[in-house]
Design a protein around this motif. Structure first.
Motif: not given
Ligand code: FAD
Length: 406
Positions: A56, A65, A111
């Protein structure tokens, strides 16, 4: 919606959603099919590993996140009887986030879905259940799916089966499965959590019993491990006996077990460990649990699934964009990911046979086996399980471009 795309990914779990996002980010026209109406479904683990957090970070999504509610787990502990043994210390990992982020999996998948929806070439079809592979001779050319509007067909240059451990597509493809087996299943239920309870992950082993609990804020998601195929026996012994068993092994006050009112609140999760000998056919690639179903031991299946997705995107994005995926490209993905899957399953099977099976069969609180005693005695050794769980064998890095950014 177009009925022809470059890539059709079947399954909106960690593997499928990550692959869908990476391909769309690289400009590939991709459709992900998910049979459920939302991501709020069966348990498949709440663990976001340091390696996934690194990915990520590479994607520039980490800060966003981390604004989602989560718990940071820096150390893994195991309780054998009344002895607590630290087994993994993540704090020494060289990663942007040297901890496991504990987050309900639906938050993670939502997400990824939100990030993907920002990409022009991405499409997510919910309540779209792939039922059949379409073929032209030897070659897979798409899928037939069942949707609320009836049966539909979607053609694709490549179909990726990311439909989990009960993969219908791998079965339809006739790919040979090597079964490694598992000595346990898991009964899955919730009890409330008090602010004064410990945080993070709890795991306790006692005579004939194994219990795990994941901290989800105001409740504990609990797993009571039972011998393979013994769920009917547990039911026959009755709810009161089940509550007694939970109360005996769970590190909570007895009243929490009394919160389980009937069997509707207790879900059976069957554990299987297997792998395909060959992950692909012309026009089809399997990844994640569809290629190698992972045991819950060590909580690493999500990590493997995400890593497969990154490797597949790295190997295939440019080929897919050009409409030139060859069989050898698919073989490359298997060559890259087979070693990590095999090595991890080997460790899981050893732990199943040496710890889980004997504990489930024991009538006395088991003594810690030698490896656990060593971990207790030498803190440096705790970095090894932390690396295997948090990062894993042959970690992947994103090499696909962000075409919109470019
Ligand atoms: C009891 C248990 C506990 C576990 N605990 C952990 C843990 O704590 N941490 C961890 O890392 N791993 C854990 N694992 C392993 C982990 O759940 C899996 O390895 C991981 O979820 C694999 O991801 P995946 O994306 O390949 O498949 P999945 O997560 O299974 O996702 C597959 C998706 O495909 C969808 N689907 C299926 N068939 C179709 C179809 N025909 N058409 C369209 N969609 C379809 C499903 O609805 C699902 O959304 C656990 C496993 C078990 C059995």
């Amino acid at each position: 919606m177009s009925d022809v795309v470059r890539c059709c990914v079947v399954g909106g779990g960690p593997a499928g959603m990550m692959l869908g996002f990476l391909l769309a980010r690289a400009g590939v026209e991709v459709t992900v099919l998910e049979k459920h109406a939302d991501f709020l479904r069966d348990f498949r683990g709440d663990t976001i590993h340091p390696s996934t957090l690194s990915i990520l970070d590479e994607l520039g999504l980490l800060q966003e996140f981390l604004t989602l509610p989560h718990r940071e787990v820096h150390e893994l502990r195991m309780q054998l009887g009344n002895t607590v043994i630290p087994v993994g210390d993540f704090s020494h990992l060289s990663a942007p986030c040297p901890f496991i982020a504990l987050m309900p999996q639906w938050d993670f998948l939502n997400f990824l879905a939100r990030q993907s929806a920002r990409r022009r070439t991405f499409q997510l079809l919910m309540q779209a259940e792939a039922t059949e592979l379409l073929r032209d001779g030897e070659r897979v050319t798409g899928v037939r799916m069942s949707t609320p509007d009836g049966q539909r067909e979607l053609r694709a240059d490549l179909v990726v089966a990311a439909d989990g451990r009960s993969s219908v597509l791998r079965q339809q493809a006739g790919l040979e499965v090597e079964v490694l087996g598992a000595p346990m299943d898991v009964l899955w239920f919730r009890v409330s959590r008090e602010p004064s309870d410990p945080a993070g992950v709890l795991g306790r082993f006692d005579a004939g019993q194994i219990f795990i609990a994941l901290d989800r804020g105001d409740y504990w998601q609990c797993g009571y491990v039972i011998g393979k195929g013994s769920a009917d026996d547990v039911h026959r012994r009755g709810m009161e006996a089940f509550r007694d068993g939970v109360a005996h092994v769970a590190p909570f006050p007895r009243e929490r077990a009394n919160e389980i009112r009937d069997w509707d609140e207790v879900k059976l999760l069957t554990v299987q460990v297997d792998r395909l000998r060959r992950w692909y056919l012309p026009g089809l690639l399997c990844i994640g649990d569809a290629a190698h179903a992972m045991s819950p031991i060590g909580g690493v299946g999500i990590n493997l699934a995400i890593q497969d997705a990154v490797a597949a995107a790295n190997a295939l994005a440019a080929r897919l964009r050009a409409g030139q995926v060859r069989l050898d490209d698919l073989a490359r993905v298997q060559r890259r990911r087979e070693l990590p899957a095999r090595a991890t399953q080997w460790v899981q099977v050893q732990l199943q046979n040496r710890i889980v099976r004997p504990v489930l069969q024991s009538v006395e609180t088991p003594a810690p086996p030698l490896p656990l005693r060593l971990l207790e005695r030498f803190p440096l050794l705790r970095r090894i399980p932390a690396y295997l769980i948090g990062v894993g064998v042959r970690p992947e890095h994103v090499t696909t471009p962000d075409v919109q950014a470019a």
